[in-house]
Design an enzyme around this catalytic site. Structure first.
Site, PDB file in Angstrom:
ATOM      1  N   ASN A   1      21.727  18.719 -19.611  1.00 15.65           N
ATOM      2  CA  ASN A   1      21.855  17.267 -19.746  1.00 15.65           C
ATOM      3  C   ASN A   1      21.380  16.498 -18.512  1.00 15.65           C
ATOM      4  OD1 ASN A   1      23.027  17.601 -22.278  1.00 15.65           O
ATOM      5  ND2 ASN A   1      25.075  17.831 -21.379  1.00 15.65           N
TER       6      ASN A   1
ATOM      7  N   TYR B   1      38.049 -20.572   6.991  1.00 17.65           N
ATOM      8  CA  TYR B   1      38.467 -19.226   6.597  1.00 17.65           C
ATOM      9  C   TYR B   1      39.712 -19.279   5.716  1.00 17.65           C
ATOM     10  CZ  TYR B   1      40.137 -14.437   6.722  1.00 17.65           C
ATOM     11  OH  TYR B   1      40.567 -13.192   6.358  1.00 17.65           O
TER      12      TYR B   1
ATOM     13  N   SER C   1      44.493  -4.748   5.773  1.00 20.20           N
ATOM     14  CA  SER C   1      43.130  -4.362   5.369  1.00 20.20           C
ATOM     15  C   SER C   1      42.670  -3.102   6.090  1.00 20.20           C
ATOM     16  CB  SER C   1      42.167  -5.510   5.651  1.00 20.20           C
ATOM     17  OG  SER C   1      42.269  -5.922   6.995  1.00 20.20           O
TER      18      SER C   1
ATOM     19  N   SER D   1      26.782  21.953 -20.833  1.00 14.31           N
ATOM     20  CA  SER D   1      27.882  21.531 -21.697  1.00 14.31           C
ATOM     21  C   SER D   1      28.923  22.639 -21.727  1.00 14.31           C
ATOM     22  CB  SER D   1      27.338  21.273 -23.103  1.00 14.31           C
ATOM     23  OG  SER D   1      28.371  21.398 -24.066  1.00 14.31           O
TER      24      SER D   1
ATOM     25  N   GLN E   1      38.895 -11.671   2.740  1.00 12.15           N
ATOM     26  CA  GLN E   1      39.097 -10.252   3.056  1.00 12.15           C
ATOM     27  C   GLN E   1      38.638  -9.376   1.881  1.00 12.15           C
ATOM     28  OE1 GLN E   1      42.594  -8.889   5.343  1.00 12.15           O
ATOM     29  NE2 GLN E   1      43.296  -7.988   3.437  1.00 12.15           N
TER      30      GLN E   1
ATOM     31  N   GLU F   1      21.898   9.484 -16.160  1.00 12.11           N
ATOM     32  CA  GLU F   1      22.870   8.710 -16.936  1.00 12.11           C
ATOM     33  C   GLU F   1      23.898   8.038 -16.026  1.00 12.11           C
ATOM     34  OE1 GLU F   1      24.493  11.336 -19.946  1.00 12.11           O
ATOM     35  OE2 GLU F   1      22.498  11.702 -20.760  1.00 12.11           O
TER      36      GLU F   1
ATOM     37  N   THR G   1       5.052  -0.516 -25.912  1.00  9.55           N
ATOM     38  CA  THR G   1       5.752  -1.807 -26.005  1.00  9.55           C
ATOM     39  C   THR G   1       6.684  -1.656 -27.197  1.00  9.55           C
ATOM     40  OG1 THR G   1       4.093  -2.787 -27.448  1.00  9.55           O
ATOM     41  CG2 THR G   1       3.775  -3.140 -25.096  1.00  9.55           C
ATOM     42  N   HIS G   2       7.847  -2.243 -27.132  1.00 10.92           N
ATOM     43  CA  HIS G   2       8.876  -2.073 -28.181  1.00 10.92           C
ATOM     44  C   HIS G   2       9.217  -0.600 -28.377  1.00 10.92           C
ATOM     45  CE1 HIS G   2       7.748  -6.244 -29.242  1.00 10.92           C
ATOM     46  NE2 HIS G   2       6.514  -5.795 -29.121  1.00 10.92           N
TER      47      HIS G   2
ATOM     48  N   LYS H   1      35.142  -7.115   1.478  1.00 10.30           N
ATOM     49  CA  LYS H   1      34.797  -5.807   2.038  1.00 10.30           C
ATOM     50  C   LYS H   1      34.704  -4.683   1.027  1.00 10.30           C
ATOM     51  CE  LYS H   1      36.359  -7.327   6.332  1.00 10.30           C
ATOM     52  NZ  LYS H   1      36.727  -8.586   5.609  1.00 10.30           N
TER      53      LYS H   1
ATOM     54  N   ASN I   1      38.835 -14.556  12.961  1.00  9.77           N
ATOM     55  CA  ASN I   1      37.922 -15.098  11.955  1.00  9.77           C
ATOM     56  C   ASN I   1      36.456 -14.933  12.362  1.00  9.77           C
ATOM     57  OD1 ASN I   1      40.278 -15.774  10.759  1.00  9.77           O
ATOM     58  ND2 ASN I   1      40.063 -17.993  10.977  1.00  9.77           N
TER      59      ASN I   1
ATOM     60  N   LYS J   1      22.598  23.408 -23.958  1.00 11.46           N
ATOM     61  CA  LYS J   1      22.383  22.081 -23.395  1.00 11.46           C
ATOM     62  C   LYS J   1      22.025  22.073 -21.919  1.00 11.46           C
ATOM     63  CE  LYS J   1      24.168  18.554 -25.502  1.00 11.46           C
ATOM     64  NZ  LYS J   1      23.512  17.339 -25.914  1.00 11.46           N
TER      65      LYS J   1
HETATM   66  N1  ARG Z   1      41.288  -8.706   7.729  1.00  4.87           N
HETATM   67  C1  ARG Z   1      40.800 -10.027   7.815  1.00  4.87           C
HETATM   68  C2  ARG Z   1      39.568 -10.165   6.941  1.00  4.87           C
HETATM   69  O1  ARG Z   1      39.009  -9.194   6.576  1.00  4.87           O
HETATM   70  C3  ARG Z   1      40.462 -10.349   9.234  1.00  4.87           C
HETATM   71  C4  ARG Z   1      40.534 -11.804   9.563  1.00  4.87           C
HETATM   72  C5  ARG Z   1      41.937 -12.222   9.638  1.00  4.87           C
HETATM   73  N2  ARG Z   1      42.044 -13.609   9.946  1.00  4.87           N
HETATM   74  C6  ARG Z   1      43.131 -14.309   9.645  1.00  4.87           C
HETATM   75  N3  ARG Z   1      43.127 -15.552   9.945  1.00  4.87           N
HETATM   76  N4  ARG Z   1      44.167 -13.739   9.093  1.00  4.87           N
HETATM   77  O2  ARG Z   1      39.157 -11.235   6.587  1.00  4.87           O
END
Ligand code: ARG
Length: 463
Positions: free
Chosen positions: A285, A317, A23, A277, A322, A290, A155-156, A325, A110, A283
């Site tokens: 835009n 966990y 990660s 454009s 993971q 958008e 409205t509408h 993120k 964890n 144009k």
């Molecule tokens: N990269 C892991 C995560 O984002 C970190 C925790 C890892 N824990 C484990 N038991 N492998 O969740």
């Protein structure tokens, strides 16, 4: 491959599996939070005499030097490490030796990652609220300048009754105000420290969890170690609130796009926030609006992705988590960019007041007021509604507005019409007589604007 484990393995991990599992490419964003958390952790370990004061100091100065070297670019966070936690620990041990091996005492990745993500999110919740604050300031300034800028309310998407630009923008002020309050609530609810939960079941070391929570400015420690390492509710709440921000921004974008169209010309987006454009030279835009509207889908997607990831995970966990993120980072970045750009775009936008006012005069936006006029003259409302309906039909055929009919023409529909009707159904009267709380009349709006100013003065991130 520099991993934190290996003792019980007899074989190297497959390279694809290593990359799939790693990660570091995205959690390197948590470097500062990881170091901040580790400093609090070892400070507590030393206070509890689990490590010595010298070990603590050596760890802290090692962590500071890693942070500095990464900032200076002399140390790179590379794919050789599994995650940001391994990167820091491996570097710490190579810098300070054996003391570095004690940093992870009484901790698991964890609870470590649970803490990092909470520290990061807590900060981002505040920053989102700050972006909303800028938006609210901008809206408030535009509202103050446009208490008497008359325009049709719809409205509408059909002209309904006249309002003012201040009133229309005031609606968005309320939406973004609620968004900012949602940020506040999320902050309060999530502000508990998971550190000390260990892998899932706490630890036998005599950790002082209240103390670490206090060092990191949390309200207190979380109260169940299994929940601590597996709770992502706060992220889901945050992404739901971010999705709501995007929903508001998207509606606003849609209106800006319509208002900026050749047909409406209520506003003109500044050149700095428009694009041209490649083929059509004429144009200009509204791409920013958008794109903001378009990016709403991606933030909803981030929320859906996290909800779906979490739905089948047994306690405590699991590695699925993971996946929180990238979705969270994407939503946070997207919303903050959108808010900032959108605020700048409306701050620099030109309002074509005459065109708005003319548009409000056409389209029978005073029809309700004409009916109310007859009510004051003693006609029951339902009858008045019918009479004005017939007048509107007549006007459509004639190609004029109600106030362009002469008094004798009006009297053919109802004898109650008198000269004072013209004043009663003028655009100005239609708006200015609407004085109930929250209505567009400038005296009513003025009170709301003062309440808005008090709200901004007392804004939660600025206390
Ligand atoms: N990269 C892991 C995560 O984002 C970190 C925790 C890892 N824990 C484990 N038991 N492998 O969740």
């Amino acid at each position: 491959m520099a991993q934190l484990w290996g003792g019980r393995f007899t074989k190297q991990i497959d390279e694809l599996a290593w990359n799939f599992n790693a990660s570091v490419s995205f959690d390197k964003r948590l470097l500062d939070q990881d170091i901040e958390g580790s400093i609090a952790h070892v400070t507590m370990l030393a206070k509890q005499e689990i490590i010595t004061r010298e070990e603590k100091e050596s760890i802290i100065s090692g962590l500071h030097s890693i942070k500095k070297d990464v900032e200076d670019g002399t140390l790179q966070i590379t794919g050789e490490y599994e995650d940001v936690h391994s990167f820091i620990e491996a570097n710490l041990i190579s810098r300070i030796g054996d003391a570095g091996k004690k940093m992870h005492t009484g901790r698991s990745r964890n609870d470590q990652v649970a803490l990092d993500m909470r520290l990061y999110t807590r900060q981002q919740v505040k920053e989102t609220a700050d972006c909303l604050y800028d938006m609210l300031q901008t809206l408030s300034a535009i509202m103050k300048d446009n208490l008497h800028t008359y325009m049709p309310g719809f409205t509408h998407l059909q002209k309904a009754q006249p309002v003012t630009l201040a009133h229309h923008f005031g609606a968005y002020f309320e939406m973004f105000k609620r968004d900012s309050l949602r940020m506040h609530d999320i902050y309060e609810r999530m502000n508990y420290c998971p550190l000390g939960a260990g892998a899932l079941a706490g630890t036998t070391y005599p950790l002082d969890r209240e103390y670490t929570a206090q060092l990191l400015a949390f309200t207190g420690p979380t109260l169940n170690s299994m929940d601590s390492v597996s709770d992502r509710d706060y992220l889901i709440e945050y992404l739901a609130a971010l999705s709501t921000v995007m929903m508001h921004l998207s509606r606003f974008s849609e209106e800006v796009i319509i208002w900026n169209s050749n047909e409406y010309r209520f506003v003109e987006i500044d050149d700095a926030y428009s694009t041209g454009s490649s083929i059509m030279p004429q144009k200009k835009n509204p791409d920013i609006a958008e794109l903001v509207r378009g990016k709403t889908g991606r933030v909803y997607g981030d929320l859906m992705s996290l909800l779906t990831t979490m739905k089948g995970i047994p306690l405590a966990y699991d590695k699925d988590m993971q996946e929180d993120k990238e979705a969270a980072f994407d939503a946070i970045d997207t919303v903050q960019h959108c808010l900032t750009l959108f605020t700048d775009m409306i701050r620099t936008m030109k309002f074509n007041r005459e065109i708005m006012e003319k548009s409000a005069m056409r389209g029978f936006t005073n029809a309700t007021d004409a009916a109310d006029y007859l009510v004051v003259k003693g006609v029951p409302f339902r009858d008045a509604h019918g009479i004005i309906g017939r007048i509107v039909l007549h006007c459509i055929e004639k190609g004029c507005s109600i106030d362009e009919l002469s008094i004798s023409e009006l009297r053919q529909f109802a004898p109650q019409f008198e000269e004072d009707v013209y004043d009663a159904i003028s655009l100005k009267t239609c708006v200015e007589k609407r004085l109930t709380v929250g209505a567009p009349g400038s005296a009513a709006m003025d009170k709301v604007i003062r309440m808005n100013e008090a709200f901004l003065k007392d804004f939660w991130t600025r206390k």
